[in-house]
Motif scaffolding. Structure first.
Motif, PDB file in Angstrom:
ATOM      1  N   GLU A 135       0.834  -1.203   0.000  1.00  0.00           N
ATOM      2  CA  GLU A 135       0.000   0.000   0.000  1.00  0.00           C
ATOM      3  C   GLU A 135       0.872   1.258   0.000  1.00  0.00           C
ATOM      4  OE1 GLU A 135      -3.761   1.940   2.448  1.00  0.00           O
ATOM      5  OE2 GLU A 135      -2.982  -0.020   3.031  1.00  0.00           O
ATOM      6  N   TYR A 194      -7.037  -1.088  -3.673  1.00  0.00           N
ATOM      7  CA  TYR A 194      -7.036   0.119  -2.848  1.00  0.00           C
ATOM      8  C   TYR A 194      -8.188   1.027  -3.272  1.00  0.00           C
ATOM      9  CZ  TYR A 194      -2.435  -1.832  -2.141  1.00  0.00           C
ATOM     10  OH  TYR A 194      -1.407  -2.702  -1.874  1.00  0.00           O
ATOM     11  N   GLU A 195      -9.369   0.477  -3.239  1.00  0.00           N
ATOM     12  CA  GLU A 195     -10.561   1.187  -3.713  1.00  0.00           C
ATOM     13  C   GLU A 195     -10.782   2.514  -3.007  1.00  0.00           C
ATOM     14  OE1 GLU A 195     -14.136  -1.152  -3.862  1.00  0.00           O
ATOM     15  OE2 GLU A 195     -13.109  -2.819  -4.828  1.00  0.00           O
ATOM     16  N   LYS A 196     -10.462   2.572  -1.714  1.00  0.00           N
ATOM     17  CA  LYS A 196     -10.725   3.807  -0.962  1.00  0.00           C
ATOM     18  C   LYS A 196      -9.968   4.992  -1.561  1.00  0.00           C
ATOM     19  CE  LYS A 196      -7.207   2.752   2.494  1.00  0.00           C
ATOM     20  NZ  LYS A 196      -6.938   2.368   3.859  1.00  0.00           N
ATOM     21  N   TYR A 197      -8.767   4.748  -2.090  1.00  0.00           N
ATOM     22  CA  TYR A 197      -8.007   5.837  -2.700  1.00  0.00           C
ATOM     23  C   TYR A 197      -8.623   6.252  -4.038  1.00  0.00           C
ATOM     24  CZ  TYR A 197      -4.577   4.637   0.843  1.00  0.00           C
ATOM     25  OH  TYR A 197      -3.959   4.373   2.035  1.00  0.00           O
ATOM     26  N   ASP A 239     -11.797   5.953  -4.862  1.00  0.00           N
ATOM     27  CA  ASP A 239     -13.035   6.668  -4.547  1.00  0.00           C
ATOM     28  C   ASP A 239     -12.744   8.100  -4.112  1.00  0.00           C
ATOM     29  OD1 ASP A 239     -14.347   4.328  -5.127  1.00  0.00           O
ATOM     30  OD2 ASP A 239     -14.745   3.788  -3.040  1.00  0.00           O
ATOM     31  N   THR A 240     -11.765   8.257  -3.227  1.00  0.00           N
ATOM     32  CA  THR A 240     -11.412   9.592  -2.745  1.00  0.00           C
ATOM     33  C   THR A 240     -10.934  10.466  -3.898  1.00  0.00           C
ATOM     34  OG1 THR A 240     -10.811   8.717  -0.580  1.00  0.00           O
ATOM     35  CG2 THR A 240      -9.917  10.881  -1.162  1.00  0.00           C
ATOM     36  N   GLU A 252     -13.945  11.451  -6.163  1.00  0.00           N
ATOM     37  CA  GLU A 252     -14.822  12.397  -5.462  1.00  0.00           C
ATOM     38  C   GLU A 252     -14.190  13.778  -5.385  1.00  0.00           C
ATOM     39  OE1 GLU A 252     -15.528  10.348  -1.776  1.00  0.00           O
ATOM     40  OE2 GLU A 252     -16.764   8.814  -2.782  1.00  0.00           O
ATOM     41  N   ARG A 260     -15.633   2.341 -11.915  1.00  0.00           N
ATOM     42  CA  ARG A 260     -15.570   3.355 -10.852  1.00  0.00           C
ATOM     43  C   ARG A 260     -15.853   4.741 -11.405  1.00  0.00           C
ATOM     44  NH1 ARG A 260     -17.427   2.939  -7.503  1.00  0.00           N
ATOM     45  NH2 ARG A 260     -16.382   4.458  -6.220  1.00  0.00           N
TER      46      ARG A 260
END
Length: 195
Positions: free
Chosen positions: A57, A177-180, A182-183, A186, A107
């Motif tokens: 990561e 690392y989907e959260k990155y 998405d962030t 957004e 995404r």
């Protein structure tokens, strides 16, 4: 002599019970040591796996920062493409992994629901045949040309914003690392399209 035999039998019974008891204690010790060893091995393996995941990561984040920094401000010139207003670009090659392309497109479509209809989202593809057909109507096939980004030869899928003739905010999406991802999407939406 019968008294000696009785004593011998009692001693033999006591010894057999003692041996059985020692075998039971020994078996219990073996099971305890085995269970402890397995637990410690599993725990250390989980700890090592966590360490490896954290390392990967960190590498992913560092690679994204390095690429974004080195590509930020590079000229973006595609014939007949006006970038006076920002465009979100999903850039990939025919050699990019299919799973990576599908993830990036999915995404992008989730965060930008009009991604296939809206001119603010474009798919720029390279190394495809000139006559290749794509599902997304807003796909620009540049054939064998490259965008002159540092990751061109790596065949990675990336997002960036093309704005006023320059590349801004390059990012490599990764399903692990989907959260990155998405962030990133957004923040791009807020920064460029919700003014």
């Amino acid at each position: 002599q019968s008294g000696d035999i009785e004593i011998y039998i009692k001693i033999n019974i006591i010894m057999n019970r003692f041996v059985d008891f020692l075998q039971l204690v020994f078996l219990f010790l073996i099971l305890t040591v085995s269970a402890t060893t397995l637990y410690l091995f599993h725990f250390s393996k989980d700890k090592e796996d966590d360490k490896n995941k954290l390392f990967m990561e960190e590498m992913y984040i560092q690679d994204n920062i390095a690429l974004a920094t080195s590509c930020n401000g590079l000229p973006f010139n595609l014939n007949n493409l006006n970038t006076d207003s920002p465009k979100v670009i999903c850039y990939y090659s025919a050699q990019s992994c299919g799973r990576c392309i599908n993830y990036a497109k999915t995404r992008l479509k989730e965060v930008f629901p009009n991604a296939n209809k809206d001119s603010t989202v474009l798919y720029i593809v390279t190394n495809y045949r000139e006559k290749e057909k794509f599902k997304e109507k807003n796909t620009i096939n540049i054939g064998r040309k490259k965008m002159d980004l540092l990751l061109d030869d790596a065949n990675l899928v990336c997002y960036f914003v093309a704005y006023k003739g320059k590349v801004e905010n390059l990012f490599i999406p990764e399903k692990n690392y989907e959260k990155y991802t998405d962030t990133y999407l957004e923040q791009i939406q807020k920064r460029y399209f919700m003014r």
